[in-house]
Motif scaffolding. Sequence first.
Motif, PDB file in Angstrom:
ATOM      1  N   GLU A  10     -25.613  -4.014 -37.782  1.00 46.01           N
ATOM      2  CA  GLU A  10     -24.917  -3.329 -37.134  1.00 46.01           C
ATOM      3  C   GLU A  10     -25.123  -1.837 -36.907  1.00 46.01           C
ATOM      4  O   GLU A  10     -24.817  -1.054 -36.045  1.00 46.01           O
ATOM      5  CB  GLU A  10     -23.455  -3.326 -37.717  1.00 46.01           C
ATOM      6  CG  GLU A  10     -22.623  -4.719 -37.340  1.00 46.01           C
ATOM      7  CD  GLU A  10     -22.297  -5.091 -35.920  1.00 46.01           C
ATOM      8  OE1 GLU A  10     -22.334  -4.176 -35.082  1.00 46.01           O
ATOM      9  OE2 GLU A  10     -22.442  -6.246 -35.892  1.00 46.01           O
ATOM     10  N   SER A  28     -16.623 -10.427 -38.683  1.00 43.62           N
ATOM     11  CA  SER A  28     -18.001 -10.971 -39.261  1.00 43.62           C
ATOM     12  C   SER A  28     -17.695 -12.338 -40.086  1.00 43.62           C
ATOM     13  O   SER A  28     -16.936 -12.413 -40.827  1.00 43.62           O
ATOM     14  CB  SER A  28     -18.842 -10.093 -39.860  1.00 43.62           C
ATOM     15  OG  SER A  28     -19.991 -10.608 -40.094  1.00 43.62           O
ATOM     16  N   PRO A  72     -26.981 -11.272 -37.585  1.00 43.01           N
ATOM     17  CA  PRO A  72     -26.447 -11.356 -38.928  1.00 43.01           C
ATOM     18  C   PRO A  72     -26.671 -12.926 -39.738  1.00 43.01           C
ATOM     19  O   PRO A  72     -27.121 -12.635 -41.056  1.00 43.01           O
ATOM     20  CB  PRO A  72     -25.110 -11.022 -38.990  1.00 43.01           C
ATOM     21  CG  PRO A  72     -24.967 -10.344 -37.967  1.00 43.01           C
ATOM     22  CD  PRO A  72     -26.089 -10.731 -36.953  1.00 43.01           C
ATOM     23  N   MET A  93     -17.094  -5.703 -38.137  1.00 41.84           N
ATOM     24  CA  MET A  93     -17.347  -6.084 -39.677  1.00 41.84           C
ATOM     25  C   MET A  93     -16.227  -7.046 -40.063  1.00 41.84           C
ATOM     26  O   MET A  93     -16.115  -7.997 -40.663  1.00 41.84           O
ATOM     27  CB  MET A  93     -17.296  -4.773 -40.528  1.00 41.84           C
ATOM     28  CG  MET A  93     -18.387  -4.182 -40.198  1.00 41.84           C
ATOM     29  SD  MET A  93     -20.148  -4.859 -40.609  1.00 41.84           S
ATOM     30  CE  MET A  93     -21.131  -3.520 -40.209  1.00 41.84           C
ATOM     31  N   ALA A 151     -22.441 -13.809 -42.204  1.00 42.14           N
ATOM     32  CA  ALA A 151     -23.099 -13.080 -43.823  1.00 42.14           C
ATOM     33  C   ALA A 151     -22.199 -13.286 -44.763  1.00 42.14           C
ATOM     34  O   ALA A 151     -22.690 -13.806 -45.753  1.00 42.14           O
ATOM     35  CB  ALA A 151     -23.316 -11.533 -43.590  1.00 42.14           C
ATOM     36  N   MET A 211     -24.899  -6.740 -43.536  1.00 41.00           N
ATOM     37  CA  MET A 211     -23.928  -6.602 -42.306  1.00 41.00           C
ATOM     38  C   MET A 211     -24.301  -5.065 -41.653  1.00 41.00           C
ATOM     39  O   MET A 211     -24.503  -4.893 -40.479  1.00 41.00           O
ATOM     40  CB  MET A 211     -22.320  -6.394 -42.562  1.00 41.00           C
ATOM     41  CG  MET A 211     -22.016  -8.080 -42.968  1.00 41.00           C
ATOM     42  SD  MET A 211     -20.335  -7.895 -43.779  1.00 41.00           S
ATOM     43  CE  MET A 211     -19.240  -7.468 -42.623  1.00 41.00           C
ATOM     44  N   SER A 242     -15.842  -4.597 -45.174  1.00 50.62           N
ATOM     45  CA  SER A 242     -15.906  -3.745 -43.954  1.00 50.62           C
ATOM     46  C   SER A 242     -16.234  -2.456 -44.055  1.00 50.62           C
ATOM     47  O   SER A 242     -16.863  -1.705 -43.203  1.00 50.62           O
ATOM     48  CB  SER A 242     -14.689  -4.120 -43.147  1.00 50.62           C
ATOM     49  OG  SER A 242     -14.542  -5.748 -42.817  1.00 50.62           O
TER      50      SER A 242
END
Length: 560
Positions: free
Chosen positions: A159, A219, A111, A216, A222, A155, A70
């Motif tokens: 984003e 998420s 993603p 993140m 991904a 990612m 992240s």
Amino acid sequence: MVARFNTQTLLTALVMLFCAGLVLYPMFFLGQVALNTGDPQQWPPEEYGLGNFDGIFQSPKILLNTLHVSALATAMAVVIGFSMAWILARTNVPWRRTLESLMSLPYYVTPLVGALAWSALAAPRSGFLNQLWYALGASQPLFNINSPMGIAWVMALFEGSVAFVMISAAMKSMDPALEESSQVLGAGKFETMLRVTLPMVAPAVLGAAIFVFAEMLGSFSAAAILGMPERFYVVTTAIWTLVIRFPPDFPLAAAMGISLFAVMLAMMYLYGRIMRSTTYVTITGKAFRPRLMQMGWVRWALFAVCAAYLAVSVFLPMLALLYVSFLKFATIIPKDIVWTLENYHTAINLGPVRSALGTSLFLGLLTATVGVLMMGLLSWIIYRSRTPGRGLLEYIVMFPQSVPRLVFGLGLLLGWVIMPIPVYGTIWLLLLGYLTVFMPLGVRTISGVMVQLDKSVEECARVCGASWLYQLRTITMPLLRPGLIAAWVLLFIASVREVGTSVLLIGPQTKVIGPAIISSWESSGLQLTAAMALLQVVIVFAALLVLLLVAGRMARIEGE
């Protein structure tokens, strides 16, 4: 008058209770299950404690993996967002307005689709770029998209467009006088950007970093596509694994979800403290007119930077998926290529895939229609009514934005699986989940138009004797039409592309396209999965095109 008051009060109270229940009910069960240290199959729990959290912090590898990826992804996304914002908002780069419009495309690609595409491009053994590298005589892969850096890269690409929107808005409203003073004193344009522009938009950069980091943390797509083949787990993929295995370990999964939520709350608290302790005022009562920097020949280099970002985030991944979808075997070696349409034929005609696609479309239509009605009423209650508790309602409505969607899905699963009402495994539980997690999106979209309406129009109708419902139906809602249409399309797009919430809530008869793509990738290979992913992209962009056409038509009507 009394009847009118009672009708409004009753309906308002019911909507407030329903929305509060949607948000708070799953979080209550999530916390209760996380504290269950007794028999995980027993309900209600016989013993409570912190034992489930001990395992997380005694073996913190998964949590550290999540923070690592992240942080990497956030740093890259913010650099991308700030760079694109500075180029398009502060310089005279060619085709600036066109490029600015295209910057939203990565968000709609999603993603999940991006991870599949980059897996086809840069998987260490089978990726096309690495196949070419091996063909040149190399023994080691050129790229490894299945590494933590590879996951963070994918990612960040998708984003970065979110960070761009947040930062560019601040740059457009920034007084350019300090930048001009810096250049007059001898500083170069890039030095001015780093020493003047960046500090001036620090709140927007920090806000984008906090928001992107929160995204993140939650998420799933991904990390599942790129990390699990190498047994690299983050919190969301670990939760999914704990839930789908037999027997499921709900207490440990819930404890991981609560831990992830706690990290997000800590980030929000830190952001608030920073904002309260520092002054960032750059816009005063003095009028100014934003001016673009004249970059000379460098503007073409800046144009190349923007084009490169769009290429690696949208065009190259889409071309890779399109290429794979027409192959019988995933290869880039000319003598081994076998072209076929079988992947699309299977994707459209295979029963489970067709059922998942149909369910996604139906659920998207249902979520958008019910959501617009419910969220339009919520916006009116929060920003127009004098109902007690409407301020608290706003906090409750925005609460799902601070909770990872997969964690909310887990809370809904735990909350409804024990209910005697047969909702689990049906489309109705998915609808409840979508309405909950997309509530902030719908309310924010509609309220952006709501706050622009003068209250006097509604007051005139009330003075003339119109009932509250009649006034809402004939005056308020028609005036809100642009916001309602935008909210409807955005809710439809969000529903069709959603994975995190639905991956835990789907049943045997209620599969939707996002989780179906992940299942296909695990069992059927990349070719069929690429065809399914492209069908999802086509649906999303068709809905986006409808939104743009409707918005353009309304703008022309208003201009006339």
